[in-house]
Design a protein around this motif. Structure first.
Motif, short mmCIF file in Angstrom:
data_model
loop_
_atom_site.label_atom_id
_atom_site.label_comp_id
_atom_site.label_asym_id
_atom_site.label_seq_id
_atom_site.Cartn_x
_atom_site.Cartn_y
_atom_site.Cartn_z
N ILE A 119 -5.85 7.56 -13.34
CA ILE A 119 -4.30 7.71 -13.19
C ILE A 119 -3.60 6.22 -12.97
CG2 ILE A 119 -4.14 10.06 -12.55
CD1 ILE A 119 -4.51 9.30 -9.64
N GLY A 120 -3.79 5.47 -13.85
CA GLY A 120 -3.25 4.09 -13.67
C GLY A 120 -4.35 2.97 -13.53
N THR A 121 -3.98 1.91 -13.41
CA THR A 121 -4.82 0.71 -13.27
C THR A 121 -5.86 0.78 -12.13
OG1 THR A 121 -3.16 -0.71 -12.72
CG2 THR A 121 -3.87 -0.68 -14.93
N ARG A 122 -4.94 1.37 -11.06
CA ARG A 122 -5.73 1.18 -9.63
C ARG A 122 -6.45 -0.04 -9.45
NH1 ARG A 122 -7.42 7.42 -8.76
NH2 ARG A 122 -6.87 6.90 -6.69
N PRO A 123 -5.77 -1.10 -9.23
CA PRO A 123 -6.66 -2.40 -8.62
C PRO A 123 -6.90 -2.37 -7.33
CG PRO A 123 -4.39 -2.79 -8.86
CD PRO A 123 -4.45 -1.52 -9.49
N ILE A 124 -8.10 -2.93 -6.79
CA ILE A 124 -8.50 -3.13 -5.40
C ILE A 124 -8.09 -4.27 -4.62
CG2 ILE A 124 -10.21 -1.22 -5.74
CD1 ILE A 124 -12.25 -3.89 -5.59
N ASP A 125 -6.84 -5.05 -5.23
CA ASP A 125 -6.46 -6.48 -4.73
C ASP A 125 -6.22 -6.33 -3.48
OD1 ASP A 125 -4.47 -4.94 -6.04
OD2 ASP A 125 -3.14 -6.48 -5.50
N LEU A 126 -5.56 -5.28 -2.76
CA LEU A 126 -5.19 -5.30 -1.53
C LEU A 126 -6.41 -5.07 -0.48
CD1 LEU A 126 -1.97 -2.88 -1.83
CD2 LEU A 126 -2.07 -5.12 -1.51
N HIS A 127 -7.57 -4.27 -0.80
CA HIS A 127 -8.73 -4.06 -0.18
C HIS A 127 -9.25 -5.69 -0.13
CE1 HIS A 127 -9.58 0.08 -1.29
NE2 HIS A 127 -8.59 -0.15 -2.05
N LEU A 128 -9.17 -6.31 -1.15
CA LEU A 128 -9.82 -7.64 -1.13
C LEU A 128 -8.95 -8.76 -0.43
CD1 LEU A 128 -10.97 -8.11 -4.76
CD2 LEU A 128 -12.29 -6.93 -2.70
N LYS A 129 -7.72 -8.49 -0.29
CA LYS A 129 -6.84 -9.53 0.57
C LYS A 129 -6.96 -9.03 2.04
CE LYS A 129 -1.98 -9.78 1.48
NZ LYS A 129 -0.55 -9.56 1.35
N GLY A 130 -7.26 -7.85 2.23
CA GLY A 130 -7.50 -7.75 3.80
C GLY A 130 -8.76 -8.30 4.16
N LEU A 131 -9.89 -8.03 3.50
CA LEU A 131 -11.08 -8.58 3.76
C LEU A 131 -11.17 -9.98 3.86
CD1 LEU A 131 -13.37 -5.76 1.93
CD2 LEU A 131 -12.81 -5.81 4.25
N LYS A 132 -10.54 -10.70 3.05
CA LYS A 132 -10.39 -12.17 2.96
C LYS A 132 -9.72 -12.60 4.17
CE LYS A 132 -9.96 -13.65 -1.81
NZ LYS A 132 -8.92 -13.93 -2.74
N ALA A 133 -8.63 -11.74 4.64
CA ALA A 133 -7.82 -12.26 5.89
C ALA A 133 -9.08 -12.45 7.10
CB ALA A 133 -6.86 -11.51 6.03
N LEU A 134 -9.95 -11.53 6.97
CA LEU A 134 -10.83 -11.14 8.15
C LEU A 134 -12.15 -12.28 7.98
CD1 LEU A 134 -11.22 -7.49 8.35
CD2 LEU A 134 -9.91 -8.71 9.61
N GLY A 135 -11.76 -13.22 6.90
CA GLY A 135 -12.63 -14.03 6.77
C GLY A 135 -13.98 -14.07 5.59
N ALA A 136 -13.75 -12.91 4.91
CA ALA A 136 -14.77 -12.73 4.06
C ALA A 136 -14.65 -13.73 2.74
CB ALA A 136 -14.90 -11.37 3.31
#
Ligand code: UD1
Length: 419
Positions: A119-136
């Protein structure tokens, strides 16, 4: 190939009990990976998506015992692998929810890009943005995302849109991070509140779930917990619409009326009597002429995208024309072709659909393109003349527990066959 064979059904009547929420139990299971202690989860629904999550978590090292009565015990003494197998992730987008817990517990996670409903492209960029902000540190390699960090550190995370999965993944990762994390523009869905209640029972310090700002004070370790999953509001809504589309009267038990307020309001606007009491929700559509209404899907507490297709099936049967606007996913009208093949008159243009009502639907051979689209076709089949055959029903069985049995229990003419 398994199919549902559906005949025109009488006005549905009687009682139906709602199962535990699919979208709550999946992140709760993932959260159990954050501890080596025993977790006990009750009211776990019997669903293919839950089976997929069990398979995925066992591969990671979890020991999972399912007891009768929907009780599941999870214990992950150690992580056997930080890699999630591709074939499981392709089956279910929610597989990505193990990323935050794996990263927080072991400092590493490797996940193929997720699948699930088309149902659409459904990327996970926001998951990754958050984990990056936590230092990943995040790299992608051969269709996989690899996240690594020695110890995650609390941070401020602003989500560009309130993604349910991203809010859950970041909250789980931040629960074991050093210091405080604040997620702004967080999703407010009840399933997030349920997951956070479970995390707090495990010893996490999280406030603000159910609002757009979630504050997580990281802790060094989490322990085991016992938790009962909330009732499934999408299953609740589907049965409310089943009563309405057949002009029946159904009492829905084990439902939380507060979680289906937007649907209740819309059904009432159409002329359906919806009565809320301590015994659950009674939907009565036996009297009067039902009329059109417009809906737009929005993040909670707006009208749920997961109910849009079922409500659209209902709108084909009421007097007048309705406008539907799908704001959450860009490609969620795949049921429209199938409904039109059953005699509906629905036109779409981008995110907008115009539904001409007062149609007498006719049974047809149709196929479920995704979970909720499939449910919409089943509901349409209940009110259509002749026989409707729905194929690709594995989509429906991902998310509805004992769907056929529950519908038959309130008088629906539906059987499952292996043809
Ligand atoms: C969850 C539900 C799903 C429901 C959806 C919206 C589970 C297991 N599934 O899915 O049933 O339909 O919420 O209520 O709980 N997006 C991005 N980037 C991201 C993440 C999402 O652009 O990193 C977009 C998506 O493409 C979509 C929108 O945000 O257009 C909403 O997605 P999201 O809220 O993340 O849905 P899910 O968590 O996948």
């Amino acid at each position: 190939m398994a199919k549902y064979i559906i005949g025109r059904s009488p006005a549905l009547a009687g009682e139906v009990a709602i199962s535990g929420s699919k979208n709550a139990v999946l992140p709760i299971m993932a959260a159990a990976l954050l501890t080596d202690a025993r977790c006990e989860i009750a009211d776990v629904p019997t669903l293919r998506d839950v089976d997929v999550m069990c398979g995925l978590m066992r591969g990671i090292g979890a020991r999972i015992d399912a007891r009768c009565g929907g009780v599941m015990e999870i214990r992950t003494a150690g992580i056997a692998s930080e890699e999630v197998p591709n074939e499981l992730v392709k089956k279910m987008r929610a597989s990505v929810l193990v990323m935050g817990p794996l990263l927080a517990r072991t400092g590493r996670a490797r996940i193929p890009l997720p699948g699930g409903c088309a149902i659409g492209t459904r990327p996970i960029d926001l998951h990754l943005k958050g984990l990056k902000a936590l230092g990943a540190r995040i790299v992608s390699e051969n269709g996989c995302v690899i996240a690594a960090a020695e110890r995650l550190r609390g941070a401020n995370v602003y989500l560009d849109s309130p993604s349910v999965g991203a809010t859950e993944n970041i909250t789980m990762a931040a629960a074991l991070a050093e210091g405080t994390t604040v997620i702004e523009n967080a999703a407010e869905e009840p399933e997030i509140v349920d997951m956070v209640n479970f995390l707090n029972k495990m010893g996490a310090h999280i406030r603000g779930a159910g609002t757009d700002t979630i504050r997580i004070e990281g802790v060094d370790r989490l322990g085991g917990a016992k938790h009962t999953v909330i009732p499934d509001r999408i299953e609740t809504g589907t049965f409310m619409i089943a009563a309405a589309i057949t002009r029946g009267r159904v009492q829905i038990r084990n439902a939380l009326p507060d979680h289906v307020k937007s649907l209740t309001a819309k059904l009432r606007e159409c002329g359906v009597d919806v009565c809320v009491s301590d015994d659950g929700i009674v939907v009565d559509a036996r009297h009067g002429v039902l009329t059109a209404t417009d809906i737009k899907t929005l993040p909670y507490p707006g009208f749920p995208t997961d109910i849009q297709s079922q409500f659209m099936a209902f709108l084909t049967t009421v007097r007048g024309s309705s406008v539907v606007i799908e704001n959450v996913f860009e490609n969620r009208y795949m049921h429209v072709n199938e409904l039109n093949r059953m005699g509906a008159n629905i036109k779409t243009e981008g995110r907008v659909a115009v539904v001409e009502g007062d149609r007498l639907l006719r049974g047809a051979e149709v196929f479920a393109t995704d979970l909720r689209a499939g449910a919409a076709l089943v509901l349409a089949g209940l009110s259509a003349s002749g026989t409707t055959r729905v194929s690709e029903i594995y989509h429906i069985e991902r998310g509805y527990s004992a769907f056929v049995e529950k519908l038959r229990g309130i008088g629906a003419d539906i059987v499952r066959t292996e043809e």
